[in-house]
Motif scaffolding. Structure first.
Motif, PDB file in Angstrom:
ATOM      1  N   THR A   1       0.851  -1.186   0.000  1.00 10.68           N
ATOM      2  CA  THR A   1       0.000   0.000   0.000  1.00 10.68           C
ATOM      3  C   THR A   1       0.887   1.237   0.000  1.00 10.68           C
ATOM      4  OG1 THR A   1      -0.039   0.109   2.412  1.00 10.68           O
ATOM      5  CG2 THR A   1      -1.743  -1.241   1.338  1.00 10.68           C
ATOM      6  N   LEU A   2       0.275   2.410  -0.192  1.00 12.55           N
ATOM      7  CA  LEU A   2       1.041   3.654  -0.167  1.00 12.55           C
ATOM      8  C   LEU A   2       1.728   3.834   1.181  1.00 12.55           C
ATOM      9  CD1 LEU A   2       1.970   6.369  -1.241  1.00 12.55           C
ATOM     10  CD2 LEU A   2      -0.281   7.318  -0.634  1.00 12.55           C
ATOM     11  N   ARG A   3       1.036   3.529   2.262  1.00 15.86           N
ATOM     12  CA  ARG A   3       1.660   3.640   3.587  1.00 15.86           C
ATOM     13  C   ARG A   3       2.860   2.701   3.699  1.00 15.86           C
ATOM     14  NH1 ARG A   3      -1.171   6.549   7.302  1.00 15.86           N
ATOM     15  NH2 ARG A   3      -3.366   6.974   6.843  1.00 15.86           N
ATOM     16  N   ALA A   4       2.709   1.486   3.175  1.00 18.36           N
ATOM     17  CA  ALA A   4       3.811   0.520   3.237  1.00 18.36           C
ATOM     18  C   ALA A   4       4.985   0.989   2.390  1.00 18.36           C
ATOM     19  CB  ALA A   4       3.333  -0.850   2.771  1.00 18.36           C
ATOM     20  N   VAL A   5       4.707   1.547   1.207  1.00 19.37           N
ATOM     21  CA  VAL A   5       5.781   2.070   0.353  1.00 19.37           C
ATOM     22  C   VAL A   5       6.523   3.189   1.067  1.00 19.37           C
ATOM     23  CG1 VAL A   5       6.294   3.300  -1.780  1.00 19.37           C
ATOM     24  CG2 VAL A   5       4.663   1.413  -1.809  1.00 19.37           C
ATOM     25  N   SER A   6       5.787   4.083   1.706  1.00 20.64           N
ATOM     26  CA  SER A   6       6.419   5.194   2.424  1.00 20.64           C
ATOM     27  C   SER A   6       7.324   4.681   3.536  1.00 20.64           C
ATOM     28  CB  SER A   6       5.340   6.121   2.999  1.00 20.64           C
ATOM     29  OG  SER A   6       4.518   6.645   1.975  1.00 20.64           O
ATOM     30  N   ARG A   7       6.872   3.640   4.250  1.00 21.01           N
ATOM     31  CA  ARG A   7       7.708   3.047   5.306  1.00 21.01           C
ATOM     32  C   ARG A   7       8.949   2.381   4.714  1.00 21.01           C
ATOM     33  NH1 ARG A   7       2.652   1.327   7.406  1.00 21.01           N
ATOM     34  NH2 ARG A   7       3.029  -0.762   6.545  1.00 21.01           N
ATOM     35  N   GLN A   8       8.774   1.678   3.597  1.00 20.36           N
ATOM     36  CA  GLN A   8       9.913   1.009   2.965  1.00 20.36           C
ATOM     37  C   GLN A   8      10.967   2.014   2.506  1.00 20.36           C
ATOM     38  OE1 GLN A   8       8.248  -1.506  -0.151  1.00 20.36           O
ATOM     39  NE2 GLN A   8       6.690  -2.251   1.302  1.00 20.36           N
TER      40      GLN A   8
ATOM     41  N   ARG B   1      -0.679  11.261  -2.142  1.00 18.63           N
ATOM     42  CA  ARG B   1      -2.131  11.377  -2.058  1.00 18.63           C
ATOM     43  C   ARG B   1      -2.632  12.637  -2.763  1.00 18.63           C
ATOM     44  NH1 ARG B   1      -5.171   8.767   1.864  1.00 18.63           N
ATOM     45  NH2 ARG B   1      -6.862   9.920   0.876  1.00 18.63           N
ATOM     46  N   LEU B   2      -2.008  13.760  -2.490  1.00 25.04           N
ATOM     47  CA  LEU B   2      -2.481  15.035  -3.032  1.00 25.04           C
ATOM     48  C   LEU B   2      -2.281  15.140  -4.538  1.00 25.04           C
ATOM     49  CD1 LEU B   2      -1.373  17.573  -0.256  1.00 25.04           C
ATOM     50  CD2 LEU B   2      -3.671  16.685  -0.722  1.00 25.04           C
ATOM     51  N   THR B   3      -1.280  14.421  -5.067  1.00 25.24           N
ATOM     52  CA  THR B   3      -1.057  14.455  -6.514  1.00 25.24           C
ATOM     53  C   THR B   3      -1.847  13.370  -7.240  1.00 25.24           C
ATOM     54  OG1 THR B   3       0.916  13.072  -6.198  1.00 25.24           O
ATOM     55  CG2 THR B   3       1.244  15.470  -6.334  1.00 25.24           C
TER      56      THR B   3
ATOM     57  N   LEU C   1      17.976  13.730  -6.867  1.00 22.71           N
ATOM     58  CA  LEU C   1      16.661  14.076  -7.387  1.00 22.71           C
ATOM     59  C   LEU C   1      15.749  14.447  -6.234  1.00 22.71           C
ATOM     60  CD1 LEU C   1      14.716  10.877  -8.560  1.00 22.71           C
ATOM     61  CD2 LEU C   1      16.552  10.867  -6.906  1.00 22.71           C
ATOM     62  N   SER C   2      14.649  15.098  -6.556  1.00 23.66           N
ATOM     63  CA  SER C   2      13.707  15.568  -5.539  1.00 23.66           C
ATOM     64  C   SER C   2      12.696  14.487  -5.206  1.00 23.66           C
ATOM     65  CB  SER C   2      12.982  16.809  -6.048  1.00 23.66           C
ATOM     66  OG  SER C   2      12.129  16.483  -7.142  1.00 23.66           O
ATOM     67  N   ALA C   3      11.929  14.731  -4.143  1.00 23.25           N
ATOM     68  CA  ALA C   3      10.881  13.786  -3.767  1.00 23.25           C
ATOM     69  C   ALA C   3       9.841  13.663  -4.877  1.00 23.25           C
ATOM     70  CB  ALA C   3      10.224  14.232  -2.462  1.00 23.25           C
TER      71      ALA C   3
ATOM     72  N   PHE D   1       5.959  11.998   2.220  1.00 24.19           N
ATOM     73  CA  PHE D   1       5.840  11.327   0.924  1.00 24.19           C
ATOM     74  C   PHE D   1       4.429  10.781   0.738  1.00 24.19           C
ATOM     75  CE2 PHE D   1       6.198   7.807  -2.054  1.00 24.19           C
ATOM     76  CZ  PHE D   1       6.939   8.388  -3.075  1.00 24.19           C
ATOM     77  N   TRP D   2       3.870  10.214   1.811  1.00 29.36           N
ATOM     78  CA  TRP D   2       2.499   9.718   1.751  1.00 29.36           C
ATOM     79  C   TRP D   2       1.535  10.827   1.362  1.00 29.36           C
ATOM     80  CZ3 TRP D   2      -1.844  11.091   4.637  1.00 29.36           C
ATOM     81  CH2 TRP D   2      -2.952  10.250   4.508  1.00 29.36           C
TER      82      TRP D   2
END
Length: 334
Positions: free
Chosen positions: A50-57, A75-77, A94-96, A70-71
């Motif tokens: 999930t997005l939360r899991a990706v952010s943690r990874q 979400r906002l984009t 590179l940027s976030a 990042f989460w």
């Protein structure tokens, strides 16, 4: 009334202030260069995350410093559900926001194939076929053709490949992944066989692999696997039929519609453990490491029966009377 008006204005002001600060922070975060310790930097997004899991990874692999920003940016984009699992490499700053685009595009460094414990070989082949970054040399080949190309001395591929996540260079042959999975299974099986318990009812390591596949399909709970292996080992030693539904289902193949009927249990196939004694002729799935270890070191138990409790675990019984009471309780609800 005046006090309420002042309160509402204050809350509105605070909300606007928070929104402005949040927007400012996210803009700064999105366009600031990531803090990377050294280049090239390789990192992985795991399959099914999930997005939360990706952010943690990303945080755990030191790509970003904390997961929340990042989460929120994803979400906002509108990209929260568009991130692609795989292996990535950063070669320059590179940027976030650029990182987010890289994950959305799937700008991979390596091809990643995840093989799930309990899958059949057919499901493994389907996963390889779906991978857009592999060369599909196995398409159109029979299972027997694949075994010959890999110089595998078996007539049936089931259970011979270890379920895990494999990385390969972009454009690699799917045969490379299969060979790696086969070699990995042989290594794990040999290690487990060398550390096996005494007095097991298996003639060789292949029969242990068959047992491991039955254990794999009977439960997803790691703590139950040694007990299930112990029950099956006890039944084999006593000459009792295994009577395990997953083996029957495997033998039905495409005829199985999701509902196992009494007629199915009475229909003889090489895999029907209700009509035939001993182990089935081949594994019925790809067993994981815990199932291999359970098959080679089953629990020391007198249990001969088990039934699902309905909570993911099993109830084990030493006698048929006790087992029938457990079936009444957990299956029939009496």
């Amino acid at each position: 009334m005046r006090a309420l008006t002042i309160l509402l204005k204050t809350l509105l002001y605070l909300s606007l202030t928070v929104a402005i600060l949040l927007g400012g922070w996210l803009t700064y975060f999105a366009h600031s260069p990531l803090v990377i310790d050294s280049y090239p930097k390789v990192f992985t997004v795991r399959q099914g995350s999930t997005l939360r899991a990706v952010s943690r990874q990303l945080t755990q692999q030191h790509i970003i410093q904390e997961p929340w920003s990042f989460w929120m940016l994803a979400r906002l984009t509108g990209h929260g559900n568009n991130l692609k699992a795989g292996s990535y490499q950063l070669t320059e700053s590179l940027s976030a926001y650029q990182l987010l685009n890289k994950l959305v595009k799937g700008d991979f460094h390596l091809s990643v194939v995840t093989i799930i414990e309990g899958w059949t070989f057919r499901q493994m082949r389907e996963a390889l076929d779906r991978n857009e970054h592999l060369k599909h040399d196995t398409q159109g080949l029979s299972d027997a053709d694949i075994l010959r190309k890999l110089n595998i001395p078996h007539q049936h591929p089931e259970g011979l490949f270890f379920p895990d996540t494999y990385f390969a260079a972009l454009g690699s042959s799917d045969l490379v992944v299969l060979k790696r999975a086969y070699d990995t299974m042989q290594t794990h099986l040999a290690e487990a066989w060398s550390e096996r318990a005494a007095d097991l009812p298996y003639r060789d390591a292949y029969e242990a692999l068959i047992m491991a596949s039955l254990v794999e399909k009977e439960t997803g709970r790691a703590s139950d696997r040694p007990m299930i292996a112990g029950v099956f080992a006890n039944r084999l030693k006593k000459g009792m039929r295994l009577q395990t539904d997953p083996s029957v289902i495997y033998g039905l193949g495409s005829k199985f519609d999701g509902d196992l009927r009494k007629a199915d249990l009475l229909t003889d196939t090489p895999y029907n453990s209700y009509t035939r004694s001993g182990l089935p002729p081949t594994p019925i799935a790809l067993p994981g490491l815990h199932s291999l270890q359970a098959a080679l070191n089953p629990a020391r138990t007198n249990a001969l029966y088990f039934v699902a409790r309905g909570d993911g675990g099993s109830h084990f019984s030493n006698s048929l009377d006790e087992h029938n009471r457990a079936v009444d309780k957990f299956i029939r609800g009496r």
